[in-house]
Design a protein around this motif. Structure first.
Motif, mmCIF file in Angstrom:
data_model
loop_
_atom_site.group_PDB
_atom_site.id
_atom_site.type_symbol
_atom_site.label_atom_id
_atom_site.label_comp_id
_atom_site.label_asym_id
_atom_site.label_seq_id
_atom_site.Cartn_x
_atom_site.Cartn_y
_atom_site.Cartn_z
ATOM 1 N N LEU A 1 67.083 33.896 33.527
ATOM 2 C CA LEU A 1 68.338 33.590 32.847
ATOM 3 C C LEU A 1 68.453 34.305 31.513
ATOM 4 C CD1 LEU A 1 68.322 30.199 31.038
ATOM 5 C CD2 LEU A 1 66.388 30.796 32.432
ATOM 6 N N GLY A 2 69.702 34.300 31.008
ATOM 7 C CA GLY A 2 69.982 34.866 29.695
ATOM 8 C C GLY A 2 70.291 33.746 28.718
ATOM 9 N N CYS A 3 69.979 33.989 27.445
ATOM 10 C CA CYS A 3 70.225 32.945 26.447
ATOM 11 C C CYS A 3 70.265 33.552 25.053
ATOM 12 C CB CYS A 3 69.138 31.877 26.517
ATOM 13 S SG CYS A 3 67.506 32.518 26.091
ATOM 14 N N GLY A 4 70.506 32.729 24.075
ATOM 15 C CA GLY A 4 70.464 33.207 22.696
ATOM 16 C C GLY A 4 71.111 32.208 21.754
ATOM 17 N N MET A 5 71.097 32.586 20.459
ATOM 18 C CA MET A 5 71.747 31.751 19.448
ATOM 19 C C MET A 5 73.210 32.181 19.371
ATOM 20 S SD MET A 5 69.227 29.914 18.661
ATOM 21 C CE MET A 5 69.956 28.912 17.357
ATOM 22 N N VAL A 6 74.107 31.214 19.335
ATOM 23 C CA VAL A 6 75.544 31.530 19.336
ATOM 24 C C VAL A 6 75.857 32.475 18.171
ATOM 25 C CG1 VAL A 6 77.878 30.583 19.161
ATOM 26 C CG2 VAL A 6 76.088 29.305 20.396
ATOM 27 N N ASP A 7 76.520 33.592 18.495
ATOM 28 C CA ASP A 7 76.855 34.603 17.484
ATOM 29 C C ASP A 7 77.919 34.037 16.541
ATOM 30 O OD1 ASP A 7 78.049 36.961 16.184
ATOM 31 O OD2 ASP A 7 76.878 38.103 17.660
ATOM 32 N N PRO A 8 77.767 34.219 15.215
ATOM 33 C CA PRO A 8 78.797 33.730 14.283
ATOM 34 C C PRO A 8 80.189 34.269 14.617
ATOM 35 C CG PRO A 8 76.858 34.456 13.071
ATOM 36 C CD PRO A 8 76.613 34.803 14.516
ATOM 37 N N ALA A 9 80.265 35.440 15.261
ATOM 38 C CA ALA A 9 81.582 35.975 15.647
ATOM 39 C C ALA A 9 82.281 35.051 16.653
ATOM 40 C CB ALA A 9 81.422 37.373 16.248
ATOM 41 N N VAL A 10 81.500 34.359 17.479
ATOM 42 C CA VAL A 10 82.073 33.402 18.442
ATOM 43 C C VAL A 10 82.633 32.198 17.685
ATOM 44 C CG1 VAL A 10 81.516 31.812 20.338
ATOM 45 C CG2 VAL A 10 80.599 34.152 20.347
ATOM 46 N N PHE A 11 81.845 31.680 16.721
ATOM 47 C CA PHE A 11 82.358 30.576 15.895
ATOM 48 C C PHE A 11 83.634 30.998 15.169
ATOM 49 C CE2 PHE A 11 77.762 28.897 15.563
ATOM 50 C CZ PHE A 11 77.962 28.007 16.614
ATOM 51 N N ALA A 12 83.695 32.283 14.746
ATOM 52 C CA ALA A 12 84.899 32.761 14.031
ATOM 53 C C ALA A 12 86.115 32.744 14.961
ATOM 54 C CB ALA A 12 84.654 34.158 13.470
ATOM 55 N N SER A 13 85.949 33.182 16.234
ATOM 56 C CA SER A 13 87.082 33.135 17.182
ATOM 57 C C SER A 13 87.531 31.703 17.400
ATOM 58 C CB SER A 13 86.682 33.683 18.559
ATOM 59 O OG SER A 13 86.035 34.898 18.453
ATOM 60 N N VAL A 14 86.555 30.798 17.550
ATOM 61 C CA VAL A 14 86.878 29.388 17.785
ATOM 62 C C VAL A 14 87.628 28.826 16.574
ATOM 63 C CG1 VAL A 14 85.841 27.084 17.992
ATOM 64 C CG2 VAL A 14 85.003 28.972 19.420
ATOM 65 N N THR A 15 87.139 29.142 15.378
ATOM 66 C CA THR A 15 87.768 28.639 14.158
ATOM 67 C C THR A 15 89.203 29.147 14.040
ATOM 68 O OG1 THR A 15 85.644 28.396 13.073
ATOM 69 C CG2 THR A 15 87.574 28.556 11.634
ATOM 70 N N ALA A 16 89.424 30.431 14.358
ATOM 71 C CA ALA A 16 90.789 30.978 14.280
ATOM 72 C C ALA A 16 91.728 30.201 15.205
ATOM 73 C CB ALA A 16 90.773 32.463 14.637
ATOM 74 N N GLU A 17 91.270 29.857 16.375
ATOM 75 C CA GLU A 17 92.114 29.080 17.308
ATOM 76 C C GLU A 17 92.344 27.662 16.794
ATOM 77 O OE1 GLU A 17 93.700 30.362 20.159
ATOM 78 O OE2 GLU A 17 92.968 32.111 19.058
ATOM 79 N N ARG A 18 91.265 27.019 16.315
ATOM 80 C CA ARG A 18 91.399 25.645 15.815
ATOM 81 C C ARG A 18 92.331 25.581 14.605
ATOM 82 N NH1 ARG A 18 87.446 21.797 17.458
ATOM 83 N NH2 ARG A 18 87.657 20.810 15.408
ATOM 84 N N ARG A 19 92.343 26.660 13.805
ATOM 85 C CA ARG A 19 93.204 26.655 12.606
ATOM 86 C C ARG A 19 94.674 26.817 12.946
ATOM 87 N NH1 ARG A 19 89.239 29.514 8.094
ATOM 88 N NH2 ARG A 19 87.925 27.650 7.931
ATOM 89 N N LYS A 20 94.995 27.255 14.183
ATOM 90 C CA LYS A 20 96.406 27.276 14.591
ATOM 91 C C LYS A 20 96.924 25.843 14.683
ATOM 92 C CE LYS A 20 96.101 31.574 17.193
ATOM 93 N NZ LYS A 20 96.012 32.163 18.553
#
Ligand code: DAH
Length: 369
Positions: A300-319
């Motif tokens: 399997l593949g894995c990793g720590m969530v990239d801050p760029a992903v949190f940034a996309s999520v935040t942009a949507e939540r701020r709408k």
């Protein structure tokens, strides 16, 4: 039909009562024993030769005038009794089954109960391991938008990482903005985005589901296959949480003797990223054909969530809420992982051709019942 017609010796009330009681008893006996309802109807109610007709003709003809009315009343009652017996007979299941030509005394058809498809079984096993760790299940659509499948996961338009996940796209959308164009999802990762937009941390989800890729079918590839995604987001989530969680999950799935190791890898939506290998369960790590003599199997593949992903999520939540700061990467971290269900099921059961899962061949499927 050549029944003898009973004779009446007297027309007084007690004699009439006794005579009709005898007839009613006959009706009752004949209709409660197994019988052919149509023959019973003809015998009693037949218009020319029915017993009711013959008896009433005979008795009324020789009746004194004052006996006609009590006789008529009793014939009416008798007729109702016969009709009621007929209605009962046609309502009984054995009678209607007999009419339909069904012999209810034959043994029934044995239906084998369905069992889980081996892929469903493996999905349920994986999901159960994480449910025990407090994860819940999240689901998402198979027809997904470019935004959720790629862009929010840090695959910008034209990024080469998209090439490895070529897929079918929905036709006729070229006049829509790229982010809204629809495609068959190439992985279950878009459900990470959907979940984080909808809910603030802590998040612990597993996402089983079907995914689609432009891959030629061979013994280990199928253009439609299944993944289970995982996402854990909270304060203080570290890479050692990721390692501990996946090591536990692999031991739960493949047995406690299994070892895991983590290799650097790349996924656009995790940083750092890793591929996870387990010690070969066929040779216990000694080296065999299944693990290509390496002693390890990549799973399997894995990793720590990239801050760029949190940034996309935040942009949507701020709408929705311009002040939203739930996924501030200074405070919030997370890990994610994704595994292929077919691959895991093939290793669990020693299956060498992925095509068996989709063949519908009962000789294959019955081995998992
Ligand atoms: N989505 C990746 C794929 O389909 C698998 C994956 C890798 C999922 C790493 C993850 C992850 O969540 O962290 O190839």
């Amino acid at each position: 039909m050549n029944e003898t017609i009973p004779q009446l010796s007297s027309y007084d009330e007690p004699s009439l009562d006794a005579a009709f009681a005898t007839l009613a008893a006959e009706v009752h006996t004949e209709s409660s024993a197994p019988h052919d309802a149509e023959a019973f109807r003809l015998r009693w109610l037949g218009r020319k030769q029915g017993r009711l007709k013959l008896i009433s003709d005979a008795w009324l003809k020789s009746a004194p005038a004052e006996a006609r009315k009590p006789l008529g009343i009793r014939f009416n009652q008798l007729k109702q009794q016969i009709e009621a017996a007929l209605a009962d007979a046609s309502a009984s299941p054995s009678a209607s089954a007999a009419k339909a030509g069904i012999d209810i005394t034959l043994p029934g058809t044995v239906r084998s109960p369905g069992v889980e498809h081996p892929l469903v079984k493996t999905i349920n096993e994986i999901v159960a391991v994480f449910h025990h760790l407090g994860y819940s299940t999240a689901l998402g659509p198979q027809v997904e938008s470019d935004f959720y499948n790629f862009e929010a996961l840090n695959f910008p338009p034209n990024h080469p990482a998209r090439d490895t996940q070529d897929t079918l796209v929905v036709a006729g959308q070229n006049d829509r903005p790229q982010r809204d164009r629809l495609l068959m999802r190439t992985h279950t990762s878009p459900v990470q985005i959907r979940t984080m937009i909808a809910q603030a941390p802590p998040v612990r989800i597993v996402v089983p589901g079907k995914v689609h890729r432009n891959d030629a079918a061979d013994a280990t590839h199928s253009p439609v296959f299944h993944q289970v995604e995982g996402l854990c987001v909270d304060t203080n989530i570290t890479f050692s949480d990721l390692k501990g969680t996946l090591d536990h999950a692999m031991k739960a799935l493949f047995g406690s003797a299994v070892k895991t190791r983590f290799f650097p890898s790349f996924f656009p939506f995790t940083e750092p990223s890793a591929d996870v290998q387990i010690s070969c369960i066929f040779c216990a790590g000694k080296g065999c054909r299944k693990c290509k003599q390496s002693g390890w199997i990549e799973l399997l593949g894995c990793g720590m969530v990239d801050p760029a992903v949190f940034a996309s999520v935040t942009a949507e939540r701020r709408k929705i809420n311009p002040a939203d700061d739930a996924y501030n990467p200074e405070r919030i971290t997370g890990f994610a992982f994704g595994m292929g269900v077919e691959r895991i099921a093939m290793i669990q059961h020693g299956i060498s051709d992925i095509g068996h899962f989709y063949s519908g061949d009962l000789r294959f499927l019955e081995q998992f019942s």
